[in-house]
Write a protein that holds these residues in place. Sequence first.
Motif, PDB file in Angstrom:
ATOM      1  N   LEU A 133      -1.419  -0.439  14.993  1.00 30.74           N
ATOM      2  CA  LEU A 133       0.377  -0.510  14.704  1.00 30.74           C
ATOM      3  C   LEU A 133       0.046  -1.604  13.676  1.00 30.74           C
ATOM      4  CD1 LEU A 133       3.370  -1.101  16.425  1.00 30.74           C
ATOM      5  CD2 LEU A 133       1.965  -2.886  17.901  1.00 30.74           C
ATOM      6  N   THR A 134      -0.705  -2.693  13.251  1.00 26.93           N
ATOM      7  CA  THR A 134      -0.574  -3.504  12.376  1.00 26.93           C
ATOM      8  C   THR A 134      -0.454  -2.841  11.313  1.00 26.93           C
ATOM      9  OG1 THR A 134      -2.069  -5.308  13.773  1.00 26.93           O
ATOM     10  CG2 THR A 134      -1.403  -5.558  11.289  1.00 26.93           C
ATOM     11  N   ARG A 135      -0.980  -1.690  11.029  1.00 27.17           N
ATOM     12  CA  ARG A 135      -0.908  -1.058   9.820  1.00 27.17           C
ATOM     13  C   ARG A 135       0.097  -1.170   9.733  1.00 27.17           C
ATOM     14  NH1 ARG A 135      -5.211   2.944   6.773  1.00 27.17           N
ATOM     15  NH2 ARG A 135      -3.760   4.367   6.239  1.00 27.17           N
ATOM     16  N   THR A 136       1.443  -0.034  10.524  1.00 21.00           N
ATOM     17  CA  THR A 136       2.727   0.387  10.163  1.00 21.00           C
ATOM     18  C   THR A 136       3.277  -0.665   9.784  1.00 21.00           C
ATOM     19  OG1 THR A 136       2.359   1.787  12.013  1.00 21.00           O
ATOM     20  CG2 THR A 136       4.283   1.378  11.682  1.00 21.00           C
ATOM     21  N   LEU A 137       3.366  -1.685  10.600  1.00 25.39           N
ATOM     22  CA  LEU A 137       4.045  -2.924  10.766  1.00 25.39           C
ATOM     23  C   LEU A 137       4.384  -3.672   8.761  1.00 25.39           C
ATOM     24  CD1 LEU A 137       4.172  -4.686  13.610  1.00 25.39           C
ATOM     25  CD2 LEU A 137       5.683  -3.314  13.123  1.00 25.39           C
ATOM     26  N   LEU A 138       3.167  -3.847   8.136  1.00 20.69           N
ATOM     27  CA  LEU A 138       2.871  -4.124   7.218  1.00 20.69           C
ATOM     28  C   LEU A 138       3.515  -3.688   6.245  1.00 20.69           C
ATOM     29  CD1 LEU A 138       0.514  -3.893   4.969  1.00 20.69           C
ATOM     30  CD2 LEU A 138      -0.763  -4.497   7.530  1.00 20.69           C
ATOM     31  N   MET A 139       3.062  -2.457   6.261  1.00 14.92           N
ATOM     32  CA  MET A 139       3.659  -1.334   5.132  1.00 14.92           C
ATOM     33  C   MET A 139       5.034  -1.037   5.327  1.00 14.92           C
ATOM     34  SD  MET A 139       0.942   1.784   5.449  1.00 14.92           S
ATOM     35  CE  MET A 139      -1.133   1.308   4.507  1.00 14.92           C
ATOM     36  N   GLU A 140       5.652  -0.928   6.881  1.00 16.36           N
ATOM     37  CA  GLU A 140       6.677  -1.156   6.885  1.00 16.36           C
ATOM     38  C   GLU A 140       7.675  -2.702   6.061  1.00 16.36           C
ATOM     39  OE1 GLU A 140       7.874  -0.779  11.134  1.00 16.36           O
ATOM     40  OE2 GLU A 140       7.408   1.269  10.975  1.00 16.36           O
ATOM     41  N   ALA A 141       7.226  -4.064   6.057  1.00 13.09           N
ATOM     42  CA  ALA A 141       7.752  -4.275   5.097  1.00 13.09           C
ATOM     43  C   ALA A 141       7.580  -4.817   4.225  1.00 13.09           C
ATOM     44  CB  ALA A 141       6.775  -6.085   5.993  1.00 13.09           C
ATOM     45  N   LEU A 142       6.128  -4.103   3.381  1.00  8.90           N
ATOM     46  CA  LEU A 142       6.874  -3.821   1.944  1.00  8.90           C
ATOM     47  C   LEU A 142       7.297  -3.116   1.665  1.00  8.90           C
ATOM     48  CD1 LEU A 142       2.493  -4.048   1.856  1.00  8.90           C
ATOM     49  CD2 LEU A 142       4.133  -5.334   1.474  1.00  8.90           C
ATOM     50  N   GLU A 143       7.106  -2.167   2.452  1.00  9.65           N
ATOM     51  CA  GLU A 143       8.060  -0.823   1.583  1.00  9.65           C
ATOM     52  C   GLU A 143       9.943  -1.236   1.675  1.00  9.65           C
ATOM     53  OE1 GLU A 143       7.890   1.965   0.871  1.00  9.65           O
ATOM     54  OE2 GLU A 143       5.831   2.265   0.842  1.00  9.65           O
ATOM     55  N   ARG A 144      10.719  -2.222   2.647  1.00  6.95           N
ATOM     56  CA  ARG A 144      11.523  -2.760   2.391  1.00  6.95           C
ATOM     57  C   ARG A 144      11.767  -3.991   1.028  1.00  6.95           C
ATOM     58  NH1 ARG A 144      10.320  -3.106   8.376  1.00  6.95           N
ATOM     59  NH2 ARG A 144       9.981  -5.670   7.419  1.00  6.95           N
ATOM     60  N   ALA A 145      10.799  -3.913   1.275  1.00  9.42           N
ATOM     61  CA  ALA A 145      10.943  -5.005   0.413  1.00  9.42           C
ATOM     62  C   ALA A 145      10.650  -4.970  -1.376  1.00  9.42           C
ATOM     63  CB  ALA A 145      10.414  -6.461   0.402  1.00  9.42           C
ATOM     64  N   GLY A 146      10.156  -3.098  -1.128  1.00  8.14           N
ATOM     65  CA  GLY A 146      10.028  -2.771  -2.477  1.00  8.14           C
ATOM     66  C   GLY A 146       8.526  -3.218  -3.139  1.00  8.14           C
ATOM     67  N   ARG A 147       8.289  -3.799  -2.148  1.00  5.33           N
ATOM     68  CA  ARG A 147       6.284  -4.218  -2.887  1.00  5.33           C
ATOM     69  C   ARG A 147       5.252  -3.281  -2.897  1.00  5.33           C
ATOM     70  NH1 ARG A 147       4.658  -9.001  -4.270  1.00  5.33           N
ATOM     71  NH2 ARG A 147       2.074  -9.278  -5.464  1.00  5.33           N
ATOM     72  N   PRO A 148       4.948  -2.850  -4.653  1.00  9.60           N
ATOM     73  CA  PRO A 148       3.850  -2.203  -4.980  1.00  9.60           C
ATOM     74  C   PRO A 148       2.643  -2.716  -4.184  1.00  9.60           C
ATOM     75  CG  PRO A 148       4.308  -3.073  -6.543  1.00  9.60           C
ATOM     76  CD  PRO A 148       4.888  -3.413  -6.139  1.00  9.60           C
ATOM     77  N   TRP A 149       1.593  -1.752  -3.682  1.00 12.96           N
ATOM     78  CA  TRP A 149       0.663  -1.820  -2.883  1.00 12.96           C
ATOM     79  C   TRP A 149      -0.076  -1.073  -2.892  1.00 12.96           C
ATOM     80  CZ3 TRP A 149      -0.582   1.491   0.762  1.00 12.96           C
ATOM     81  CH2 TRP A 149       0.611   2.210   1.243  1.00 12.96           C
ATOM     82  N   ARG A 150      -2.295  -1.456  -2.580  1.00 17.75           N
ATOM     83  CA  ARG A 150      -2.251  -0.167  -2.772  1.00 17.75           C
ATOM     84  C   ARG A 150      -3.738  -0.256  -1.219  1.00 17.75           C
ATOM     85  NH1 ARG A 150      -7.730  -0.551  -5.881  1.00 17.75           N
ATOM     86  NH2 ARG A 150      -7.656  -1.972  -6.763  1.00 17.75           N
ATOM     87  N   ILE A 151      -4.224   0.266  -1.012  1.00 19.74           N
ATOM     88  CA  ILE A 151      -5.216   0.118  -0.050  1.00 19.74           C
ATOM     89  C   ILE A 151      -6.763   0.657  -0.771  1.00 19.74           C
ATOM     90  CG2 ILE A 151      -6.683   1.070   2.627  1.00 19.74           C
ATOM     91  CD1 ILE A 151      -4.049   2.214   2.485  1.00 19.74           C
ATOM     92  N   VAL A 152      -7.631  -0.599  -0.788  1.00 19.63           N
ATOM     93  CA  VAL A 152      -8.459  -1.737  -1.196  1.00 19.63           C
ATOM     94  C   VAL A 152      -9.811  -0.856  -0.016  1.00 19.63           C
ATOM     95  CG1 VAL A 152      -7.610  -2.961  -2.864  1.00 19.63           C
ATOM     96  CG2 VAL A 152      -8.418  -3.234  -0.833  1.00 19.63           C
ATOM     97  N   CYS A 153      -9.499  -1.223   1.609  1.00 15.93           N
ATOM     98  CA  CYS A 153     -10.613  -1.177   2.273  1.00 15.93           C
ATOM     99  C   CYS A 153     -10.222  -1.171   3.770  1.00 15.93           C
ATOM    100  CB  CYS A 153     -10.701  -2.694   2.431  1.00 15.93           C
ATOM    101  SG  CYS A 153     -12.883  -2.169   3.711  1.00 15.93           S
ATOM    102  N   SER A 154     -10.587  -0.005   4.463  1.00 17.40           N
ATOM    103  CA  SER A 154     -10.276   0.785   5.791  1.00 17.40           C
ATOM    104  C   SER A 154     -11.356   0.421   6.136  1.00 17.40           C
ATOM    105  CB  SER A 154      -9.474   1.848   5.409  1.00 17.40           C
ATOM    106  OG  SER A 154      -9.117   2.457   7.181  1.00 17.40           O
ATOM    107  N   CYS A 155     -11.032   0.036   7.157  1.00 10.84           N
ATOM    108  CA  CYS A 155     -12.394   0.215   8.104  1.00 10.84           C
ATOM    109  C   CYS A 155     -11.458  -0.109  10.175  1.00 10.84           C
ATOM    110  CB  CYS A 155     -12.737  -1.394   8.325  1.00 10.84           C
ATOM    111  SG  CYS A 155     -14.417  -1.125   8.861  1.00 10.84           S
ATOM    112  N   GLN A 156     -12.773   0.454  11.012  1.00 14.16           N
ATOM    113  CA  GLN A 156     -11.945   0.582  12.447  1.00 14.16           C
ATOM    114  C   GLN A 156     -12.444  -0.790  13.217  1.00 14.16           C
ATOM    115  OE1 GLN A 156     -10.797   3.259  14.334  1.00 14.16           O
ATOM    116  NE2 GLN A 156     -10.305   2.453  16.235  1.00 14.16           N
ATOM    117  N   SER A 157     -13.629  -1.762  12.553  1.00 12.79           N
ATOM    118  CA  SER A 157     -13.841  -2.747  12.868  1.00 12.79           C
ATOM    119  C   SER A 157     -13.308  -3.859  12.701  1.00 12.79           C
ATOM    120  CB  SER A 157     -16.091  -2.489  12.653  1.00 12.79           C
ATOM    121  OG  SER A 157     -15.511  -4.406  13.254  1.00 12.79           O
TER     122      SER A 157
END
Length: 292
Positions: free
Chosen positions: A188-212
């Motif tokens: 859910l955190t991932r979804t909400l942060l990406m929605e906020a960045l998309e609304r702001a038109g801020r470019p982003w990329r994932i540099v690390c993804s981890c379950q822990s």
Amino acid sequence: MIDLVHLRSFIAIAQVGSFTLASQKLGLRQSTVSQHLQRLEATFGHRLLDRDTHGVQLTANGEALLPYAKQMLLLERQTSALFADEQPRGTLRLGISEDLVSGQLPALLQDFIADYPTVELNLTVSLSRDLTDMQDKGELDLVFAKRRLGDRRGEPILREPLVWLAADPEAVMARPILPLIVFPPPSLTRTLLMEALERAGRPWRIVCSCQSLSGLTAAARAGMGVLVQPRSLAPSGLREFPPSVLPAMEDVEFILVASASADRNTVAAFTRLIRDRVGVGLSRPMEALRHV
């Protein structure tokens, strides 16, 4: 004679560092909590707390008293439990969101095991959506997890703002593309942060993804990028970005959901501990517990 009610107020103040928050935690007037402390100090003949503009600090005598006060209240709970009409029993299959693993969870588990040594605790730590799926399959008795505002499952214990964190926010902001450190889907955190960045038109990329969370925290402390967490659960060693530097995100709610088949006494006992330890000093404590 030492009054256990006074000790309880002393411990609450020590835990949250505030007379106001301690009174909210205990459901008492602030003046009552202040009186409890004054009477406790009169009993011992020593000052236990110092107040200043930065908050409340334990004196040396307060530091010395605190572990004994906790032990006395633990013995009180254990003694009362001996004569309870309906004791918690059996196995509690508990699911906890990855966000909550650090912080107060070890102390919470320690208290529960000490109070109810005959209960077998089966602990699962995972993403909130995964815990929900497991509970729907009958694999968990009680879930402590996150939900999005407006969702109806469970009842909220507390509401928290999500914040942007980094080891060096200024260095991260100098990069043309925002580097993200995130949980994998269905976070859910991932979804909400990406929605906020998309609304702001801020470019982003994932540099690390981890379950822990410990893995994500290590990556953030190493300066790899930005981590998003509820404010009160922000890992040490990371700094919050100044307001307006990055887009605001939707708040999240932490909820308790108990399965209908779970032992009500065991669920109620653990729920009391969660409310006592977690629902204090955070954004918006709430009453909670709905069986599904």
